[in-house]
Design a protein around this motif. Structure first.
Motif, PDB file in Angstrom:
ATOM      1  N   ILE A  98       0.830  -1.211   0.000  1.00 42.74           N
ATOM      2  CA  ILE A  98       0.000   0.000   0.000  1.00 42.74           C
ATOM      3  C   ILE A  98       0.865   1.261   0.000  1.00 42.74           C
ATOM      4  CG2 ILE A  98      -0.202   0.149   2.528  1.00 42.74           C
ATOM      5  CD1 ILE A  98      -2.949   0.886  -0.105  1.00 42.74           C
ATOM      6  N   GLY A  99       2.107   1.144   0.461  1.00 41.61           N
ATOM      7  CA  GLY A  99       3.012   2.290   0.474  1.00 41.61           C
ATOM      8  C   GLY A  99       3.302   2.857  -0.901  1.00 41.61           C
ATOM      9  N   LEU A 100       3.149   2.054  -1.956  1.00 44.76           N
ATOM     10  CA  LEU A 100       3.351   2.589  -3.307  1.00 44.76           C
ATOM     11  C   LEU A 100       2.343   3.688  -3.613  1.00 44.76           C
ATOM     12  CD1 LEU A 100       3.994  -0.729  -5.286  1.00 44.76           C
ATOM     13  CD2 LEU A 100       5.670   0.845  -4.308  1.00 44.76           C
ATOM     14  N   PHE A 101       1.163   3.610  -2.986  1.00 45.65           N
ATOM     15  CA  PHE A 101       0.139   4.638  -3.170  1.00 45.65           C
ATOM     16  C   PHE A 101       0.230   5.732  -2.105  1.00 45.65           C
ATOM     17  CE2 PHE A 101      -1.661   0.889  -5.255  1.00 45.65           C
ATOM     18  CZ  PHE A 101      -1.996   1.414  -6.504  1.00 45.65           C
ATOM     19  N   CYS A 102       0.208   5.313  -0.821  1.00 42.63           N
ATOM     20  CA  CYS A 102       0.162   6.324   0.246  1.00 42.63           C
ATOM     21  C   CYS A 102       1.500   7.035   0.406  1.00 42.63           C
ATOM     22  CB  CYS A 102      -0.296   5.712   1.568  1.00 42.63           C
ATOM     23  SG  CYS A 102       0.869   4.588   2.355  1.00 42.63           S
ATOM     24  N   GLY A 103       2.595   6.439  -0.090  1.00 45.01           N
ATOM     25  CA  GLY A 103       3.898   7.089  -0.036  1.00 45.01           C
ATOM     26  C   GLY A 103       4.290   7.716  -1.350  1.00 45.01           C
ATOM     27  N   CYS A 104       4.498   6.888  -2.368  1.00 46.56           N
ATOM     28  CA  CYS A 104       5.045   7.382  -3.633  1.00 46.56           C
ATOM     29  C   CYS A 104       4.136   8.392  -4.324  1.00 46.56           C
ATOM     30  CB  CYS A 104       5.307   6.215  -4.580  1.00 46.56           C
ATOM     31  SG  CYS A 104       6.554   5.048  -3.980  1.00 46.56           S
TER      32      CYS A 104
END
Length: 426
Positions: free
Chosen positions: A249-255
């Motif tokens: 999910i970090g690919l969305f909420c981070g990147c």
């Protein structure tokens, strides 16, 4: 009882988290070995992530002379070791009000935020397992080497552009919220725009794995098939972090939602409570309030407290350059070094960088609180002003400096000699 010493060498504790750099490539490992050569051996296959310096009980810092924990020394003579002003403001139970660290980062840390004092008290009372103390945790990072991180939400126009052109992102957020967000980006209502950003973030963070994992896989494939859609930097970032945490999910909420911040050596950023962030790569000095409270979002197998996270963030959306903290002069010293003061808008800590590029000395007035000093490059001497004896101060050495102790740093060669000193004054 003899008075507590005003200047002495201490030994911090290394932490071997998975995201740390391996073996001797890690500044943490090298500094720990150089400061305690008889007791530290470096395992080249092991990650060395953090070097802790302070009085936090989780990883004790000890006297180099007899291994007495610094926390015990402070508790035995709080007024001499902290100063009455610091005791009056912060108390003496937990010792030094800040925690000073070296971090060496090979893999992205979890996307996270830290609670403010009010929320920390609530979380600690209701869930002490995941929130082990009741303190807030503002923190500052100063790059030793080139360093990259996520810090705060992107400007809303950037997020909107990504929602318009990246199908996987729009599908995860939903057409309804993406359309509402697009309509509100140009509004003058700042509070309303923050509510819209919260809606987008909430949709992302509350998506089930069955939805976001295939979308993340598709997102990564799109960065390979059409990198121009993202821009070279963002496409590369998504691919690198997916290799570390596949379909996270970090690919969305981070990147896609957070600023991608690049710091050169000597540049710094300050992260207030309730600001989302994550460190990605590099070596840094980090200073924070003495707390271990973390609310996590992505790039981690650890506990994610999504409801608390979505509810608590500030939802500020400033450009990446505004996340940086510019150093200030430090007028309370005289001599030959270059001084940079990193002074964030909180009470618990400031950090002073001192750099010599030739032989010389720098005399510092006594500070009205405790400080910890680490040498990160080169070698020289440190001593109390007016004293005959001086302590060797070379790469990795760490020193405690008592309140009102006037010290002198001495460089004896043309080689670079750099130190960082974290301190607290009321």
């Amino acid at each position: 009882m003899s008075p507590a010493p005003k200047l002495f060498r201490v030994i911090g504790g290394a932490q071997n988290y998975d995201w740390g750099k391996l073996g001797s490539t890690s500044a943490v490992a090298r500094f720990a070995k150089l400061n305690d050569p008889e007791n530290v051996s470096i395992d080249e296959e092991k990650p060395y992530a953090e070097l802790w310096m302070g009085t936090h009980p989780s990883v004790p810092t000890v006297s180099a002379q007899d291994r007495t924990p610094l926390r015990d020394l402070v508790r035995a003579a709080p007024e001499e070791m902290l100063g009455q002003e610091i005791i009056d403001k912060f108390g003496s139970k937990e010792g030094i009000p800040f925690l000073f660290k070296v971090l060496s980062i090979r893999k992205v840390l979890s996307i996270q935020a830290h609670p403010d004092k009010t929320l920390a008290r609530q979380l600690h009372a209701s869930d002490p397992k995941h929130y082990p103390d009741d303190n807030h945790k503002p923190e500052m990072a100063i790059a030793i080497t080139d360093f990259e991180a996520f810090c705060g939400f992107r400007p809303l126009a950037e997020i909107d552009a990504l929602l318009q052109k990246i199908p996987e992102f729009r599908e995860l957020v939903g057409d309804d919220v993406a359309t509402e967000f697009h309509s509100g980006v140009g509004s003058a209502d700042v509070a309303g725009k923050k509510r819209l950003l919260q809606k987008v973030f909430s949709r992302v963070m509350n998506s089930p794995e069955s939805k976001f994992e295939p979308l993340a896989a598709s997102l990564v494939e799109r960065t390979k098939a059409d990198p121009q859609l993202f821009g070279e930097t963002l496409a590369d970032l998504i691919q690198r972090l997916d290799a570390q945490f596949p379909n996270d999910i970090g690919l969305f909420c981070g990147c896609l939602l957070l600023n991608h911040c690049i710091l050169k050596s000597g540049e710094a950023m300050f992260l207030e409570a309730k600001d989302p962030h994550a460190y990605i790569s590099g070596d840094i000095m980090e200073c924070m309030a003495a707390s271990d409270n973390v609310i996590r979002a992505g790039f981690t197998p650890k506990f994610k407290d999504v409801e608390v996270l979505v509810d608590c963030l500030t939802y500020s959306f400033n450009p990446v350059e505004e996340q940086k903290l510019n150093p200030a002069p430090f007028p309370r010293a005289t001599g030959d070094a270059e001084l940079k003061l990193y002074d964030p808008p909180i009470d618990e800590f400031s950090v002073l960088q001192t750099t010599f590029t030739s032989a010389g000395s720098e005399k510092f007035e006594g500070l009205d609180g405790p400080s910890l000093l680490i040498v990160t490059e080169g070698k020289g001497k440190v001593k109390l002003q007016g004293s005959d004896g001086a302590l060797d101060a070379s790469t990795g050495n760490v020193f405690f400096v008592a309140p009102r102790a006037a010290i002198e740093l001495v460089s004896e060669s043309k080689d670079t000699f750099t130190s960082y000193r974290a301190f607290c004054e009321a």
